[in-house]
Enzyme design. Structure first.
Site, PDB file in Angstrom:
ATOM      1  N   ASP A 151     -19.862  46.470  -9.417  1.00  0.00           N
ATOM      2  CA  ASP A 151     -21.110  46.748  -8.703  1.00  0.00           C
ATOM      3  C   ASP A 151     -21.529  45.601  -7.779  1.00  0.00           C
ATOM      4  O   ASP A 151     -22.700  45.469  -7.435  1.00  0.00           O
ATOM      5  CB  ASP A 151     -22.229  47.021  -9.712  1.00  0.00           C
ATOM      6  CG  ASP A 151     -22.440  45.858 -10.680  1.00  0.00           C
ATOM      7  OD1 ASP A 151     -21.741  44.833 -10.541  1.00  0.00           O
ATOM      8  OD2 ASP A 151     -23.293  45.970 -11.566  1.00  0.00           O
ATOM      9  N   CYS A 154     -20.224  41.362 -10.040  1.00  0.00           N
ATOM     10  CA  CYS A 154     -19.212  41.070 -11.066  1.00  0.00           C
ATOM     11  C   CYS A 154     -19.079  39.578 -11.366  1.00  0.00           C
ATOM     12  O   CYS A 154     -18.929  39.185 -12.527  1.00  0.00           O
ATOM     13  CB  CYS A 154     -17.860  41.667 -10.669  1.00  0.00           C
ATOM     14  SG  CYS A 154     -17.225  41.108  -9.069  1.00  0.00           S
ATOM     15  N   HIS A 270     -12.180  41.393  -7.232  1.00  0.00           N
ATOM     16  CA  HIS A 270     -13.119  41.572  -8.333  1.00  0.00           C
ATOM     17  C   HIS A 270     -12.989  40.406  -9.317  1.00  0.00           C
ATOM     18  O   HIS A 270     -11.925  39.800  -9.435  1.00  0.00           O
ATOM     19  CB  HIS A 270     -12.784  42.898  -9.030  1.00  0.00           C
ATOM     20  CG  HIS A 270     -13.650  43.232 -10.204  1.00  0.00           C
ATOM     21  ND1 HIS A 270     -14.985  43.546 -10.085  1.00  0.00           N
ATOM     22  CD2 HIS A 270     -13.360  43.332 -11.532  1.00  0.00           C
ATOM     23  CE1 HIS A 270     -15.479  43.812 -11.288  1.00  0.00           C
ATOM     24  NE2 HIS A 270     -14.519  43.674 -12.176  1.00  0.00           N
TER      25      HIS A 270
END
Length: 290
Positions: A151, A154, A270
């Site tokens: 989102d 992270c 990420h």
């Protein structure tokens, strides 16, 4: 009769929205350098998503119209009639030009689909390779990856996950931005426009700091540098294809450990957290990490 007019207006709007989307996609393609493979790959994914969303929206509107007006059952026939009407109103020259454009669009779409298929195959290969390498690195440290939500928070969530005291993501973002504003001389030289290469002005840097607080902006090494100073704790970032990066080595506490992935997450780059390996996973009790 009014139902039929409403239907035609809807279908004409669908036709217009498709043309507007193609124009938007063309602008998106022209804005991405051909040599930037990473951005081109993301572009293909964005285009596919936009086309799928519009197609789904139109399909839902057609189905809703059929439910509201069951007496009009053959929408495909009306769509074809509208298309024929458009063609009949064009001159032979424009008609030939349109057919050529349609052929070019069809060929380009087919080519893009083949490219997307190849990219997906490469992505699957990269993902497997990354998972195997990260698995080996974490195994040696008696750790395993702990997934964080995708989102855009992270990095902050991975930090939050490993702290022994309670803190919110919002607080971490606020403290990061505040520290960077107060130490502008330490951070400003590392900021430049990704398109032009021009150095950030102080105003633009402060705007960047505002975004850290007010938006779900993605965090990186500079934000980690600020957090290491705020927490007075080293932060180690494990990667598959590069040596681990340790930020805040001047501090003596046990480092917080993040895992940086490029391909394992479907949404791109990420950060994940880590946790001790489950007891018995390698024949012994897992060590205490925090």
């Amino acid at each position: 009769m009014e139902d039929s007019r409403s239907e035609q207006r809807m279908l004409r709007r669908h036709h217009r929205e498709k043309k507007e989307l193609q124009a938007r996609i063309q602008l998106m393609r022209s804005s991405v350098p051909k040599g930037d493979k990473k951005k081109r790959k993301q572009l293909h994914l964005d285009v596919a998503r936009l086309e799928a969303e519009l197609e789904q929206k139109h399909q839902q509107e057609l189905e809703k119209f059929q439910e509201d007006f069951p007496g009009i059952s053959n929408l495909d026939s009306v769509t074809e009639d509208l298309a024929k009407m458009d063609l009949e109103n064009q001159s032979p020259h424009l008609l030939r030009a349109q057919r050529k454009r349609e052929r070019r669009v069809a060929l380009e779409r087919s080519r893009q689909e083949r490219i997307a298929e190849v990219n997906m195959e490469y992505l699957a290969s990269f993902r497997q390779d990354e998972e195997e390498k990260l698995g080996a690195i974490l195994e040696a440290k008696h750790l395993e990856m702990k997934d964080m939500p995708t989102d855009s928070h992270c990095m902050y969530r991975a930090i939050q996950d490993q702290l022994v005291f309670s803190v919110t993501v919002e607080s971490l973002r606020n403290r990061t931005a505040e520290y960077m504003r107060k130490h502008i001389d330490d951070f400003l030289p590392f900021f430049s426009d990704p398109e032009t290469g021009d150095a950030y002005s102080p105003d633009r840097f402060f705007s960047y700091c505002d975004d850290i607080v007010c938006s779900a902006s993605w965090g990186g090494q500079l934000e980690l540098r600020a957090l290491s100073h705020i927490l007075q704790t080293p932060i180690e970032v494990i990667q598959a294809d590069s040596p681990a990066i340790v930020i805040g080595e001047e501090y003596t506490r046990k480092p917080l450990i993040l895992v940086y992935v490029r391909y394992t997450c479907n949404f791109g780059e990420h950060y994940n957290s880590v946790k001790p390996q489950q007891a018995g996973a390698t024949g012994g009790a897992a060590p205490r990490l925090f």
